[in-house]
Enzyme design. Sequence first.
Site, PDB file in Angstrom:
ATOM      1  N   SER D  53      17.487  24.747  32.473  1.00  0.00           N
ATOM      2  CA  SER D  53      16.088  25.137  32.705  1.00  0.00           C
ATOM      3  C   SER D  53      15.694  24.889  34.159  1.00  0.00           C
ATOM      4  O   SER D  53      14.884  25.631  34.729  1.00  0.00           O
ATOM      5  CB  SER D  53      15.148  24.351  31.789  1.00  0.00           C
ATOM      6  OG  SER D  53      15.348  24.740  30.447  1.00  0.00           O
ATOM      7  N   SER D  92      10.752  23.704  30.066  1.00  0.00           N
ATOM      8  CA  SER D  92      11.513  22.904  29.099  1.00  0.00           C
ATOM      9  C   SER D  92      11.382  23.552  27.730  1.00  0.00           C
ATOM     10  O   SER D  92      10.276  23.625  27.182  1.00  0.00           O
ATOM     11  CB  SER D  92      10.979  21.464  29.056  1.00  0.00           C
ATOM     12  OG  SER D  92      11.523  20.779  27.937  1.00  0.00           O
ATOM     13  N   GLY D  93      12.486  24.028  27.188  1.00  0.00           N
ATOM     14  CA  GLY D  93      12.465  24.683  25.879  1.00  0.00           C
ATOM     15  C   GLY D  93      11.841  23.788  24.823  1.00  0.00           C
ATOM     16  O   GLY D  93      10.904  24.175  24.125  1.00  0.00           O
ATOM     17  N   SER D  94      12.334  22.565  24.730  1.00  0.00           N
ATOM     18  CA  SER D  94      11.855  21.633  23.705  1.00  0.00           C
ATOM     19  C   SER D  94      10.494  21.053  24.070  1.00  0.00           C
ATOM     20  O   SER D  94       9.771  20.574  23.200  1.00  0.00           O
ATOM     21  CB  SER D  94      12.852  20.483  23.548  1.00  0.00           C
ATOM     22  OG  SER D  94      12.812  19.653  24.708  1.00  0.00           O
ATOM     23  N   GLY D  95      10.175  21.055  25.362  1.00  0.00           N
ATOM     24  CA  GLY D  95       8.945  20.401  25.808  1.00  0.00           C
ATOM     25  C   GLY D  95       9.019  18.892  25.720  1.00  0.00           C
ATOM     26  O   GLY D  95       8.020  18.187  25.847  1.00  0.00           O
ATOM     27  N   ARG D  96      10.226  18.368  25.514  1.00  0.00           N
ATOM     28  CA  ARG D  96      10.384  16.920  25.325  1.00  0.00           C
ATOM     29  C   ARG D  96      11.346  16.280  26.316  1.00  0.00           C
ATOM     30  O   ARG D  96      11.624  15.084  26.203  1.00  0.00           O
ATOM     31  CB  ARG D  96      10.962  16.621  23.930  1.00  0.00           C
ATOM     32  CG  ARG D  96      10.146  17.110  22.817  1.00  0.00           C
ATOM     33  CD  ARG D  96      10.755  16.905  21.434  1.00  0.00           C
ATOM     34  NE  ARG D  96       9.855  17.493  20.483  1.00  0.00           N
ATOM     35  CZ  ARG D  96       8.705  16.916  20.115  1.00  0.00           C
ATOM     36  NH1 ARG D  96       8.392  15.727  20.560  1.00  0.00           N
ATOM     37  NH2 ARG D  96       7.896  17.540  19.288  1.00  0.00           N
ATOM     38  N   THR D  97      11.899  17.052  27.263  1.00  0.00           N
ATOM     39  CA  THR D  97      12.846  16.472  28.207  1.00  0.00           C
ATOM     40  C   THR D  97      12.170  15.324  28.960  1.00  0.00           C
ATOM     41  O   THR D  97      11.182  15.524  29.657  1.00  0.00           O
ATOM     42  CB  THR D  97      13.329  17.542  29.206  1.00  0.00           C
ATOM     43  OG1 THR D  97      13.662  18.719  28.457  1.00  0.00           O
ATOM     44  CG2 THR D  97      14.537  17.073  29.984  1.00  0.00           C
ATOM     45  N   GLU D 167      16.797  29.735  27.797  1.00  0.00           N
ATOM     46  CA  GLU D 167      17.013  29.754  29.248  1.00  0.00           C
ATOM     47  C   GLU D 167      17.143  31.185  29.777  1.00  0.00           C
ATOM     48  O   GLU D 167      16.529  31.540  30.791  1.00  0.00           O
ATOM     49  CB  GLU D 167      18.277  28.951  29.597  1.00  0.00           C
ATOM     50  CG  GLU D 167      18.132  27.462  29.301  1.00  0.00           C
ATOM     51  CD  GLU D 167      19.372  26.802  28.729  1.00  0.00           C
ATOM     52  OE1 GLU D 167      19.269  25.642  28.274  1.00  0.00           O
ATOM     53  OE2 GLU D 167      20.464  27.431  28.726  1.00  0.00           O
TER      54      GLU D 167
END
Lengths: 201, 201, 201, 201
Positions: D53, D92-97, D167
Amino acid sequence: MIEYVRKTMKEIVMFIDKVIEKLNEEQVSLMLDVLENAYRQGSKILVMGAGRSGLVGRAFAMRLMHLGFNVYVLGETITPSIGERDVVVAISGSGRTQLIVTAAEAAKKVKATIIAITSYPDSPLGRLADIVVEIPGRTKLAPDIDYFARQILGIHEPLAPLGTLFEDTALVFLDGVVVELMHRLGKSEVDLRARHANIEL
Amino acid sequence: MIEYVRKTMKEIVMFIDKVIEKLNEEQVSLMLDVLENAYRQGSKILVMGAGRSGLVGRAFAMRLMHLGFNVYVLGETITPSIGERDVVVAISGSGRTQLIVTAAEAAKKVKATIIAITSYPDSPLGRLADIVVEIPGRTKLAPDIDYFARQILGIHEPLAPLGTLFEDTALVFLDGVVVELMHRLGKSEVDLRARHANIEL
Amino acid sequence: MIEYVRKTMKEIVMFIDKVIEKLNEEQVSLMLDVLENAYRQGSKILVMGAGRSGLVGRAFAMRLMHLGFNVYVLGETITPSIGERDVVVAISGSGRTQLIVTAAEAAKKVKATIIAITSYPDSPLGRLADIVVEIPGRTKLAPDIDYFARQILGIHEPLAPLGTLFEDTALVFLDGVVVELMHRLGKSEVDLRARHANIEL
Amino acid sequence: MIEYVRKTMKEIVMFIDKVIEKLNEEQVSLMLDVLENAYRQGSKILVMGAGRSGLVGRAFAMRLMHLGFNVYVLGETITPSIGERDVVVAISGSGRTQLIVTAAEAAKKVKATIIAITSYPDSPLGRLADIVVEIPGRTKLAPDIDYFARQILGIHEPLAPLGTLFEDTALVFLDGVVVELMHRLGKSEVDLRARHANIEL
């Protein structure tokens, strides 16, 4: 046992200490004038170096950014095109690192002013540069150390391997250049801190 | 006029020179043992630092690679996962750089061994580290310099701005660590050169 | 108004969709064989590309690391020397990016196997490569688009500027290569996740 | 046999194609307005993302530089401080990185406007952002895929591993944003080419 830690640090410190006296005042003055002029005209500075010399270049570029320069690093994301009003700072102990010589040739073609930081003024990089600042060291490509470095170290083989003496000396020298620029440009540490990244990695 | 170039270089050199005497032998020995052990077991070393401390970390990581370590740098492309057999070397003068503290906490959770190179053993980074190696300096976050640094510099304000004294000292210290590791692991400069990138930028 | 967002995405998607049919099966098979072989022999893979092609290369290199390859990226800290058992993956739409051609020539000298991902098999990079995989695109250096790309787009000028079509297609192609390698090497997503950085930036 | 190369490319292409229809016009318009405004006011844009990302973010940042934006990338050398007039684009795909959430929190503290590109509006990153643009995908942290992605893919497990779908879709989406900005700002490809690095790696 941390004997070699101390001995190596001492060797590096003594090496840099002797380089201070041997700095070529005219070379360094020319470099400073070009950088000061680039700042005042808003020209771009492109810093380049391979390996650990590239890291030393980045450490210098970061301080130039803190000082308010339009500075960029070869190979990073947002590096733009440069032209004849711009300045390249190329760092290579041997002056022969292939990709740096190729990049400096490309910079020469677009008529940028090239400052080389190198132990070998007579190297490919040194010969194509407009300004050469000699920083003695020992190249990582040849088993021997240059004449100037040998004078400093005496007859002993250095403990610090490969390009270490050049790289560490170049870093300290460029940190000296930063302080000189602070004075020339009337910048205080507060000015630098204001531009220092507040979200950083 | 290159007066400030010389004066600043001299200041940095004198600073590092005094740090050599004040190195905490026990701390440095512990660090060396952990690194030597990681080499012999094939553990991973993950180096991290923000800004110029990150560049110093990369210069160290490059030499560890030359020595044959499984070494990686936080934020680069091919950095893999780490676990409890692995070692983190985190470099931060203040010991408070947010993303480095967060990354070190994540490393702590997976039970990696954490070595902190910092001026402040009592900082968030220092407190969570398994091994702290104190390298005096002046933090860039606080206007004051730490007690140890003040002892070295005397009453004078340093010329070198922000984290310069810490960063340059850390580089020279870690280059000393490299030479000590060469001796412990029986590596010569020829071994290092064989792994040194032959196509580099 | 987000009309151009959708139109451009559609253009890119249609472009990649047509490239799927036109992939040269022999070229891609050769590339896969070389990569599979490198994995099984533990050879090094060195990925290189400039600008956005370099970023596509890094995205590919990261997945090769997840798969367990000994993979490195030109210009990063821990990239070691390579030799005749090793493989270079060089990405350049035009096949003329100066520093990539220079780096590929250096790789040729040490007898590494060179895979070029390019729109121009007859470019300097294409000619020196051992294996060329043609990915159509539009170069950023010339105003025209290559013949293959024109066939795909028809008579229309593309919306996506400079090397966009090549870069996005190369990324999706290399992600296809990753899945093919997963099957050839018997790797599942769980294997990839296990090596995925757990402390990342 | 390059069957999986083609199948995976097809899967990615079909995925992106369906995302085009499902783009939330309001979210994307808001993002474009903030970026256009930042350009006109000379505000800084700071792009951040971890792993692949982060590479997608760099590819976007490079185009913003070509367009004349004051754009920077977290973790690169010359990234300056940001403040309340500035904009963060966090991917961030998960939004949690972890490190991206920490960095976004730091940006929030200095009152920068935060645009999150994520599959999860309800994630830590999504919740702290001022503007969320949802790009469906499959997170690499959880074994499941989000509801939206499942609708697109149907009942099949995707071939493309980990965050690949997110991505690649994010890259193509951001390339669409670039073309929309070209039209809004009256920039042609010639303008972009003029700023494209002429010495690049």
